[in-house]
Design a protein around this motif. Sequence first.
Motif, PDB file in Angstrom:
ATOM      1  N   GLN A 131       0.757  -1.196   0.008  1.00 10.40           N
ATOM      2  CA  GLN A 131       0.061   0.014   0.005  1.00 10.40           C
ATOM      3  C   GLN A 131       0.836   1.198   0.048  1.00 10.40           C
ATOM      4  O   GLN A 131       0.738   2.117  -0.619  1.00 10.40           O
ATOM      5  N   GLU A 132       1.955   1.234   0.595  1.00  8.99           N
ATOM      6  CA  GLU A 132       2.982   2.415   0.775  1.00  8.99           C
ATOM      7  C   GLU A 132       3.746   2.769  -0.540  1.00  8.99           C
ATOM      8  O   GLU A 132       3.724   3.639  -1.260  1.00  8.99           O
ATOM      9  N   ARG A 133       3.934   1.538  -1.346  1.00  9.80           N
ATOM     10  CA  ARG A 133       4.364   1.436  -2.670  1.00  9.80           C
ATOM     11  C   ARG A 133       3.503   2.188  -3.512  1.00  9.80           C
ATOM     12  O   ARG A 133       3.839   2.824  -4.527  1.00  9.80           O
ATOM     13  N   ALA A 134       2.267   1.891  -3.243  1.00 12.28           N
ATOM     14  CA  ALA A 134       1.089   1.939  -4.417  1.00 12.28           C
ATOM     15  C   ALA A 134       0.969   3.471  -4.201  1.00 12.28           C
ATOM     16  O   ALA A 134       0.668   4.155  -5.331  1.00 12.28           O
ATOM     17  N   ARG A 135       0.926   4.128  -2.955  1.00 12.19           N
ATOM     18  CA  ARG A 135       0.504   5.437  -2.986  1.00 12.19           C
ATOM     19  C   ARG A 135       1.712   6.254  -3.464  1.00 12.19           C
ATOM     20  O   ARG A 135       1.481   7.375  -4.216  1.00 12.19           O
ATOM     21  N   ALA A 136       3.106   5.909  -3.446  1.00 17.67           N
ATOM     22  CA  ALA A 136       3.902   6.739  -3.840  1.00 17.67           C
ATOM     23  C   ALA A 136       4.216   6.547  -5.422  1.00 17.67           C
ATOM     24  O   ALA A 136       4.464   7.472  -5.884  1.00 17.67           O
ATOM     25  N   ASN A 137       3.975   5.114  -5.907  1.00 17.41           N
ATOM     26  CA  ASN A 137       3.776   5.196  -7.389  1.00 17.41           C
ATOM     27  C   ASN A 137       2.787   6.061  -7.953  1.00 17.41           C
ATOM     28  O   ASN A 137       2.936   6.469  -9.155  1.00 17.41           O
ATOM     29  N   PHE A 138       1.538   6.086  -7.392  1.00 22.74           N
ATOM     30  CA  PHE A 138       0.277   6.774  -7.868  1.00 22.74           C
ATOM     31  C   PHE A 138       1.063   8.344  -8.033  1.00 22.74           C
ATOM     32  O   PHE A 138       0.644   9.280  -9.008  1.00 22.74           O
ATOM     33  N   THR A 139       1.487   8.903  -6.982  1.00 22.61           N
ATOM     34  CA  THR A 139       1.998  10.182  -6.841  1.00 22.61           C
ATOM     35  C   THR A 139       3.091  10.507  -7.924  1.00 22.61           C
ATOM     36  O   THR A 139       3.028  11.525  -8.689  1.00 22.61           O
ATOM     37  N   PHE A 140       3.999   9.491  -7.892  1.00 19.41           N
ATOM     38  CA  PHE A 140       4.875   9.682  -9.237  1.00 19.41           C
ATOM     39  C   PHE A 140       4.689   9.864 -10.446  1.00 19.41           C
ATOM     40  O   PHE A 140       4.814  10.681 -11.217  1.00 19.41           O
ATOM     41  N   HIS A 141       3.566   8.764 -10.985  1.00 15.17           N
ATOM     42  CA  HIS A 141       3.092   9.101 -12.295  1.00 15.17           C
ATOM     43  C   HIS A 141       2.175  10.162 -12.456  1.00 15.17           C
ATOM     44  O   HIS A 141       2.262  10.797 -13.386  1.00 15.17           O
ATOM     45  N   SER A 142       1.099  10.438 -11.427  1.00 18.29           N
ATOM     46  CA  SER A 142       0.502  11.553 -11.441  1.00 18.29           C
ATOM     47  C   SER A 142       1.466  12.946 -11.626  1.00 18.29           C
ATOM     48  O   SER A 142       0.818  13.847 -12.221  1.00 18.29           O
ATOM     49  N   LEU A 143       2.395  13.125 -10.870  1.00 18.81           N
ATOM     50  CA  LEU A 143       3.274  14.190 -11.154  1.00 18.81           C
ATOM     51  C   LEU A 143       3.651  14.447 -12.486  1.00 18.81           C
ATOM     52  O   LEU A 143       3.818  15.544 -13.251  1.00 18.81           O
ATOM     53  N   ILE A 144       4.048  13.491 -13.171  1.00 15.28           N
ATOM     54  CA  ILE A 144       4.611  13.406 -14.324  1.00 15.28           C
ATOM     55  C   ILE A 144       3.341  13.563 -15.397  1.00 15.28           C
ATOM     56  O   ILE A 144       3.754  14.604 -16.450  1.00 15.28           O
ATOM     57  N   ASN A 145       2.347  13.038 -15.280  1.00 14.87           N
ATOM     58  CA  ASN A 145       1.413  13.264 -16.118  1.00 14.87           C
ATOM     59  C   ASN A 145       0.794  14.920 -16.115  1.00 14.87           C
ATOM     60  O   ASN A 145       0.542  15.285 -17.147  1.00 14.87           O
ATOM     61  N   HIS A 146       0.702  15.441 -14.927  1.00  9.59           N
ATOM     62  CA  HIS A 146       0.127  16.794 -14.603  1.00  9.59           C
ATOM     63  C   HIS A 146       1.207  17.608 -15.236  1.00  9.59           C
ATOM     64  O   HIS A 146       0.749  18.606 -15.974  1.00  9.59           O
ATOM     65  N   ALA A 147       2.565  17.402 -15.293  1.00 11.88           N
ATOM     66  CA  ALA A 147       3.397  18.054 -15.850  1.00 11.88           C
ATOM     67  C   ALA A 147       3.309  18.290 -17.301  1.00 11.88           C
ATOM     68  O   ALA A 147       4.089  19.089 -17.959  1.00 11.88           O
ATOM     69  N   ALA A 148       2.453  17.458 -17.939  1.00 13.23           N
ATOM     70  CA  ALA A 148       2.327  17.303 -19.599  1.00 13.23           C
ATOM     71  C   ALA A 148       1.546  18.637 -19.656  1.00 13.23           C
ATOM     72  O   ALA A 148       1.691  19.179 -21.134  1.00 13.23           O
ATOM     73  N   GLU A 149       0.809  19.015 -18.957  1.00  8.47           N
ATOM     74  CA  GLU A 149       0.066  20.340 -19.153  1.00  8.47           C
ATOM     75  C   GLU A 149      -0.866  19.985 -20.117  1.00  8.47           C
ATOM     76  O   GLU A 149      -1.056  21.093 -21.123  1.00  8.47           O
ATOM     77  N   SER A 150      -1.704  19.059 -20.317  1.00  4.38           N
ATOM     78  CA  SER A 150      -2.465  18.450 -21.298  1.00  4.38           C
ATOM     79  C   SER A 150      -3.751  18.187 -20.517  1.00  4.38           C
ATOM     80  O   SER A 150      -3.908  16.788 -20.020  1.00  4.38           O
ATOM     81  N   PRO A 151      -4.870  18.744 -20.213  1.00  8.36           N
ATOM     82  CA  PRO A 151      -6.149  18.435 -19.568  1.00  8.36           C
ATOM     83  C   PRO A 151      -6.711  17.110 -20.536  1.00  8.36           C
ATOM     84  O   PRO A 151      -7.176  15.985 -19.649  1.00  8.36           O
ATOM     85  N   ARG A 152      -6.690  17.038 -21.698  1.00  7.71           N
ATOM     86  CA  ARG A 152      -7.218  15.988 -22.334  1.00  7.71           C
ATOM     87  C   ARG A 152      -6.560  14.580 -22.227  1.00  7.71           C
ATOM     88  O   ARG A 152      -7.011  13.567 -21.844  1.00  7.71           O
ATOM     89  N   ILE A 153      -4.891  14.694 -22.168  1.00 12.09           N
ATOM     90  CA  ILE A 153      -4.108  13.582 -21.852  1.00 12.09           C
ATOM     91  C   ILE A 153      -4.480  13.156 -20.338  1.00 12.09           C
ATOM     92  O   ILE A 153      -4.653  11.954 -20.157  1.00 12.09           O
ATOM     93  N   LEU A 154      -4.614  13.938 -19.692  1.00 17.12           N
ATOM     94  CA  LEU A 154      -4.973  13.447 -18.190  1.00 17.12           C
ATOM     95  C   LEU A 154      -6.201  12.884 -17.797  1.00 17.12           C
ATOM     96  O   LEU A 154      -6.216  11.973 -17.008  1.00 17.12           O
TER      97      LEU A 154
END
Length: 225
Positions: A131-154
């Motif tokens: 569960q700890e890994r899952a939370r960190a992993n989710f945040t890791f990928h979410s940070l990258i996805n948000h940095a794309a600055e594309s609401p459609r991709i997100l």
Amino acid sequence: MSTSNRTARHVVLPDSLKQIALTEIRRRIFARELAPGARIDQEPLADEIGMSKIPVREALSALAAEGLVEMVPRRGAFVVPLSKADIEDHYWMLAHLSGRAAERAAENLSEESLAELERLIEQMETATDEQERARANFTFHSLINHAAESPRILAVLRTLGSPIPLEFYESNTEMAPEADAEHRNLLEALRSRSGPRARAAMEDHFLRGAQKAIEILDAQGFWQK
């Protein structure tokens, strides 16, 4: 005012109830507690999860949109049988759209965000439970996805990221060393500010995940009759 003139109101459920139901029904599908083709009886399921039928019904509608459940008029909800090709196709879509996001993120991520990605990788590497890994992993990928600055991709990634539980690969402790190495390779690509390199690293990460997910499902007997 008469009943016929009243405006019908849609009840908005708390996200937590819908999410609890979604997570539990997904878990039961992939654990084969809800077998492929089986009818999902909402009332006993709601009792077992510990909530009313309303959030369960909402969860089933969401799962139908994800392709895990089929809603049949006047018959109810049924578990959609999944093939290995379905898993491969899902991860293929996730890989290429996530790769596009990483390509854009390579240009946009701040030094502070890159440092946060490093911290999240370290958190995954030292995590003591899935569960700890899952939370960190989710945040890791979410940070990258948000940095794309594309609401459609997100928006599309939010949908693609839901159906298959991440514990099949990224949060699975047996697969952790491989996933951690892939995360570090991805971070190096992002730090280099090379969009094509970041895209390739992200695509490789998810395509490898597809094969690992299939191996884990195979070992669990997911496709056994």
